[in-house]
Design an enzyme around this catalytic site. Structure first.
Site, PDB file in Angstrom:
ATOM      1  N   THR A  43      32.385  50.750  30.405  1.00 24.91           N
ATOM      2  CA  THR A  43      33.402  50.058  31.188  1.00 24.91           C
ATOM      3  C   THR A  43      34.786  50.662  30.981  1.00 24.91           C
ATOM      4  OG1 THR A  43      34.574  47.936  31.333  1.00 24.91           O
ATOM      5  CG2 THR A  43      33.521  48.412  29.251  1.00 24.91           C
ATOM      6  N   ASP A  44      35.644  50.486  31.977  1.00 21.54           N
ATOM      7  CA  ASP A  44      37.041  50.950  31.843  1.00 21.54           C
ATOM      8  C   ASP A  44      37.818  50.096  30.832  1.00 21.54           C
ATOM      9  OD1 ASP A  44      37.244  48.600  33.344  1.00 21.54           O
ATOM     10  OD2 ASP A  44      38.432  49.495  34.956  1.00 21.54           O
ATOM     11  N   GLU A  45      37.242  48.933  30.455  1.00 23.12           N
ATOM     12  CA  GLU A  45      37.970  48.038  29.539  1.00 23.12           C
ATOM     13  C   GLU A  45      38.137  48.626  28.144  1.00 23.12           C
ATOM     14  OE1 GLU A  45      36.735  44.032  29.403  1.00 23.12           O
ATOM     15  OE2 GLU A  45      36.541  43.864  31.566  1.00 23.12           O
ATOM     16  N   TYR A  89      34.183  41.607  23.793  1.00 26.45           N
ATOM     17  CA  TYR A  89      33.300  42.358  24.705  1.00 26.45           C
ATOM     18  C   TYR A  89      33.712  43.818  24.785  1.00 26.45           C
ATOM     19  CZ  TYR A  89      31.883  44.480  29.115  1.00 26.45           C
ATOM     20  OH  TYR A  89      31.421  45.375  30.061  1.00 26.45           O
ATOM     21  N   LYS A 137      31.797  47.320  23.541  1.00 24.37           N
ATOM     22  CA  LYS A 137      31.458  48.438  24.428  1.00 24.37           C
ATOM     23  C   LYS A 137      32.124  49.728  23.921  1.00 24.37           C
ATOM     24  CE  LYS A 137      29.407  48.410  27.764  1.00 24.37           C
ATOM     25  NZ  LYS A 137      27.952  48.517  28.082  1.00 24.37           N
TER      26      LYS A 137
HETATM   27  P1  NAD Z   1      24.777  41.490  33.635  1.00 27.54           P
HETATM   28  O1  NAD Z   1      25.276  40.530  32.617  1.00 27.54           O
HETATM   29  O2  NAD Z   1      24.671  41.074  35.047  1.00 27.54           O
HETATM   30  O3  NAD Z   1      23.318  42.011  33.204  1.00 27.54           O
HETATM   31  C1  NAD Z   1      23.006  42.336  31.877  1.00 27.54           C
HETATM   32  C2  NAD Z   1      21.488  42.410  31.761  1.00 27.54           C
HETATM   33  O4  NAD Z   1      21.172  42.810  30.415  1.00 27.54           O
HETATM   34  C3  NAD Z   1      20.782  41.072  32.006  1.00 27.54           C
HETATM   35  O5  NAD Z   1      19.660  41.257  32.841  1.00 27.54           O
HETATM   36  C4  NAD Z   1      20.351  40.624  30.609  1.00 27.54           C
HETATM   37  O6  NAD Z   1      19.175  39.842  30.608  1.00 27.54           O
HETATM   38  C5  NAD Z   1      20.131  41.966  29.935  1.00 27.54           C
HETATM   39  N1  NAD Z   1      20.239  41.896  28.470  1.00 27.54           N
HETATM   40  C6  NAD Z   1      21.200  41.255  27.733  1.00 27.54           C
HETATM   41  N2  NAD Z   1      20.935  41.386  26.424  1.00 27.54           N
HETATM   42  C7  NAD Z   1      19.798  42.139  26.326  1.00 27.54           C
HETATM   43  C8  NAD Z   1      19.040  42.628  25.241  1.00 27.54           C
HETATM   44  N3  NAD Z   1      19.374  42.371  23.964  1.00 27.54           N
HETATM   45  N4  NAD Z   1      17.958  43.390  25.508  1.00 27.54           N
HETATM   46  C9  NAD Z   1      17.584  43.654  26.781  1.00 27.54           C
HETATM   47  N5  NAD Z   1      18.255  43.193  27.859  1.00 27.54           N
HETATM   48  C10 NAD Z   1      19.349  42.452  27.625  1.00 27.54           C
HETATM   49  O7  NAD Z   1      25.687  42.783  33.474  1.00 27.54           O
HETATM   50  P2  NAD Z   1      26.195  43.819  34.579  1.00 27.54           P
HETATM   51  O8  NAD Z   1      27.433  43.325  35.180  1.00 27.54           O
HETATM   52  O9  NAD Z   1      25.053  44.205  35.441  1.00 27.54           O
HETATM   53  O10 NAD Z   1      26.594  45.041  33.627  1.00 27.54           O
HETATM   54  C11 NAD Z   1      25.638  46.055  33.319  1.00 27.54           C
HETATM   55  C12 NAD Z   1      26.316  47.116  32.464  1.00 27.54           C
HETATM   56  O11 NAD Z   1      27.409  47.663  33.177  1.00 27.54           O
HETATM   57  C13 NAD Z   1      26.890  46.601  31.156  1.00 27.54           C
HETATM   58  O12 NAD Z   1      26.662  47.572  30.162  1.00 27.54           O
HETATM   59  C14 NAD Z   1      28.378  46.445  31.430  1.00 27.54           C
HETATM   60  O13 NAD Z   1      29.129  46.604  30.246  1.00 27.54           O
HETATM   61  C15 NAD Z   1      28.593  47.589  32.388  1.00 27.54           C
HETATM   62  N6  NAD Z   1      29.713  47.449  33.332  1.00 27.54           N
HETATM   63  C16 NAD Z   1      29.813  46.354  34.139  1.00 27.54           C
HETATM   64  C17 NAD Z   1      30.824  46.279  35.100  1.00 27.54           C
HETATM   65  C18 NAD Z   1      30.955  45.092  36.033  1.00 27.54           C
HETATM   66  O14 NAD Z   1      31.913  45.021  36.787  1.00 27.54           O
HETATM   67  N7  NAD Z   1      30.018  44.155  36.048  1.00 27.54           N
HETATM   68  C19 NAD Z   1      31.741  47.336  35.208  1.00 27.54           C
HETATM   69  C20 NAD Z   1      31.620  48.438  34.359  1.00 27.54           C
HETATM   70  C21 NAD Z   1      30.589  48.489  33.438  1.00 27.54           C
HETATM   71  O1  DAU Z   2      36.434  46.407  34.341  1.00 26.98           O
HETATM   72  C1  DAU Z   2      35.055  46.360  34.167  1.00 26.98           C
HETATM   73  C2  DAU Z   2      34.645  44.982  33.675  1.00 26.98           C
HETATM   74  O2  DAU Z   2      34.784  44.111  34.791  1.00 26.98           O
HETATM   75  C3  DAU Z   2      33.219  44.939  33.137  1.00 26.98           C
HETATM   76  O3  DAU Z   2      33.163  45.723  31.963  1.00 26.98           O
HETATM   77  C4  DAU Z   2      32.791  43.509  32.812  1.00 26.98           C
HETATM   78  O4  DAU Z   2      31.418  43.485  32.444  1.00 26.98           O
HETATM   79  C5  DAU Z   2      32.973  42.664  34.062  1.00 26.98           C
HETATM   80  O5  DAU Z   2      32.663  41.317  33.775  1.00 26.98           O
HETATM   81  C6  DAU Z   2      34.420  42.766  34.549  1.00 26.98           C
HETATM   82  O6  DAU Z   2      35.319  42.188  33.592  1.00 26.98           O
HETATM   83  P1  DAU Z   2      36.525  41.209  34.054  1.00 26.98           P
HETATM   84  O7  DAU Z   2      36.867  40.359  32.897  1.00 26.98           O
HETATM   85  O8  DAU Z   2      37.587  41.991  34.738  1.00 26.98           O
HETATM   86  O9  DAU Z   2      35.726  40.378  35.211  1.00 26.98           O
HETATM   87  P2  DAU Z   2      35.699  38.825  35.621  1.00 26.98           P
HETATM   88  O10 DAU Z   2      34.862  38.752  36.848  1.00 26.98           O
HETATM   89  O11 DAU Z   2      35.338  37.954  34.485  1.00 26.98           O
HETATM   90  O12 DAU Z   2      37.221  38.547  35.995  1.00 26.98           O
HETATM   91  C7  DAU Z   2      37.920  39.346  36.945  1.00 26.98           C
HETATM   92  C8  DAU Z   2      39.362  38.859  36.945  1.00 26.98           C
HETATM   93  O13 DAU Z   2      39.415  37.558  37.532  1.00 26.98           O
HETATM   94  C9  DAU Z   2      39.978  38.725  35.580  1.00 26.98           C
HETATM   95  O14 DAU Z   2      41.347  39.095  35.659  1.00 26.98           O
HETATM   96  C10 DAU Z   2      39.841  37.235  35.254  1.00 26.98           C
HETATM   97  C11 DAU Z   2      39.969  36.597  36.624  1.00 26.98           C
HETATM   98  N1  DAU Z   2      39.238  35.329  36.839  1.00 26.98           N
HETATM   99  C12 DAU Z   2      37.925  35.267  36.473  1.00 26.98           C
HETATM  100  C13 DAU Z   2      37.185  34.123  36.731  1.00 26.98           C
HETATM  101  C14 DAU Z   2      35.724  34.031  36.331  1.00 26.98           C
HETATM  102  C15 DAU Z   2      39.848  34.282  37.495  1.00 26.98           C
HETATM  103  O15 DAU Z   2      41.047  34.339  37.842  1.00 26.98           O
HETATM  104  N2  DAU Z   2      39.126  33.139  37.765  1.00 26.98           N
HETATM  105  C16 DAU Z   2      37.816  33.022  37.412  1.00 26.98           C
HETATM  106  O16 DAU Z   2      37.206  31.968  37.691  1.00 26.98           O
END
Ligand code: NAD
Ligand code: DAU
Length: 332
Positions: free
Chosen positions: A121-123, A148, A152
């Site tokens: 992630t970019d975080e 989190y 990562k």
């Molecule tokens: P998600 O929470 O939707 O899915 C995570 C999956 O991992 C789930 O199916 C869960 O059951 C599984 N999991 C959790 N713990 C586990 C374990 N111990 N063993 C096996 N499986 C397990 O997450 P996502 O949003 O699809 O993110 C996927 C990846 O992408 C993560 O590594 C996250 O850090 C990264 N990422 C997410 C975003 C975003 O915007 N969602 C952006 C950049 C990177």
């Molecule tokens: O940047 C990549 C990341 O993006 C991933 O690594 C994470 O897995 C993914 O969850 C996401 O992280 P954020 O914390 O940015 O995503 P989230 O959807 O939780 O929140 C997006 C923004 O919206 C953040 O600034 C918090 C805000 N927010 C979130 C929720 C759930 C709200 O204002 N209201 C809400 O109800």
């Protein structure tokens, strides 16, 4: 024809990755997923079982991971605890899955000589000021804010160490905020869409000035495939689609697209340590590997995402009440 082991394939990005691969190649995929609260077996329904199989288990299970890694050509590691808010309430599963799970996978790919791609992630880079012209690049120093993002960041550093010390064939990608179908409704965009469908006012943390750099999940996954195909071993690639928007604008757009007044939302408690702004410079990915995003119109992508949640209420409705109860308990 590759045999791919995809961890976390029942989650948001992983399940879209599985579908993209099966639809566009002859490769076969095994999903290893623990089916935590975030995993949804329904996201993998209807797939061709001649090329797809599912194993329920944890990436922290060394014996299972070793056995699966040994029978595949490539590991794409999506599995993680992924939600910042949850990591503030209980960091423990983030340490187990994101750090220990990555460690077990690295040890297994080291033993078997298997190609490994690490999804991150970019975080890991922390945040930027709103008026800062800078964007994150591959050389930005790590400075994570939440449990989190720290977990990562730690997992990325493990990968780098295993490449340098043990010659593991790995690449890393750090992507910005994804949107699209099958995202858990705890996350910002699907939470607000499902709120509006249910007649609940969307919830904006704090003043809503925080900026996220949105990318469609299919563009993220197409970049991952390109890195797996042509990326340089040991390198990190940032993935982003120039999609910076503040949260207030996103909520207003969701409301407008769903036929509601743009100001029909509530301000709620802010997130502790809330990162202000993320922004990705994806020049390396674009110039070295020729990747370009296909979804360049956020409004159109968001409208299609809204349609997906309207049409697939059976997918998300079972989680809605518990998700909102968790937020209500902390004033969000
Ligand atoms: P998600 O929470 O939707 O899915 C995570 C999956 O991992 C789930 O199916 C869960 O059951 C599984 N999991 C959790 N713990 C586990 C374990 N111990 N063993 C096996 N499986 C397990 O997450 P996502 O949003 O699809 O993110 C996927 C990846 O992408 C993560 O590594 C996250 O850090 C990264 N990422 C997410 C975003 C975003 O915007 N969602 C952006 C950049 C990177
Ligand atoms: O940047 C990549 C990341 O993006 C991933 O690594 C994470 O897995 C993914 O969850 C996401 O992280 P954020 O914390 O940015 O995503 P989230 O959807 O939780 O929140 C997006 C923004 O919206 C953040 O600034 C918090 C805000 N927010 C979130 C929720 C759930 C709200 O204002 N209201 C809400 O109800």
């Amino acid at each position: 024809m590759a045999r791919i082991l995809c961890t976390g394939g029942a989650g948001f990005i992983g399940s879209n990755f599985v579908r993209l691969v099966l639809d566009n190649s002859d490769d076969s995929i095994t999903v290893l997923d623990a089916l935590t609260y975030a995993g949804n077996a329904a996201s993998l329904q209807g797939l061709d079982e001649r090329r797809f199989s599912f194993v329920r288990g944890s990436v922290t299970d060394a014996a299972l991971v070793d056995q699966l890694v040994g029978s595949h050509d490539l590991v794409v590691h999506f599995a993680a605890e992924s939600h910042n808010d949850n990591s503030l309430n209980d960091p423990s599963p983030f340490i187990q899955t994101n750090l220990v799970g990555t460690y077990e996978l690295l040890q297994a790919v080291r033993r078997h000589g298997t190609r490994y791609h690490h999804i991150s992630t970019d975080e890991v880079y922390g945040d930027l000021e709103l008026d800062d012209p800078a964007r994150f690049t591959e050389t930005t120093p790590y400075n994570p804010s939440s449990p989190y993002s720290a977990s990562k960041a730690g997992s990325d550093l493990l990968v780098r160490a295993w490449v340098r010390s043990f010659g593991v064939r790995a690449t890393i990608s750090n992507c910005s905020n994804n949107y699209g179908p099958r995202q858990h409704i705890e996350k910002f965009i699907p939470r607000q869409i499902t709120n509006v469908i249910d007649g609940i006012r969307p919830k904006l943390y704090g003043a809503g000035q925080n900026v996220r750099d949105w990318i469609h999940v299919d563009d993220h996954n197409r970049a991952v495939l390109r890195i797996v195909e042509a990326g340089r071993i040991g390198e990190t690639y940032l993935i982003g689609a120039d999609g910076e928007l503040d949260n207030k604008s996103v909520v207003e757009l969701v409301l407008t697209l769903m036929g509601q007044p743009a100001d029909a939302y509530d301000h709620v408690n802010d997130r502790a340590g809330h990162d202000l702004r993320y922004a990705i410079d994806s020049s390396r990915l674009r110039s070295e590997l020729g990747w370009q995003p296909l979804y360049r119109d956020f409004e159109a992508g968001l409208a299609a995402t809204i349609e997906w949640y309207r049409a697939n209420q059976a997918w998300w409705r079972p989680m809605k009440q518990a998700t909102e109860a968790k937020y209500a308990a902390v004033g969000q």
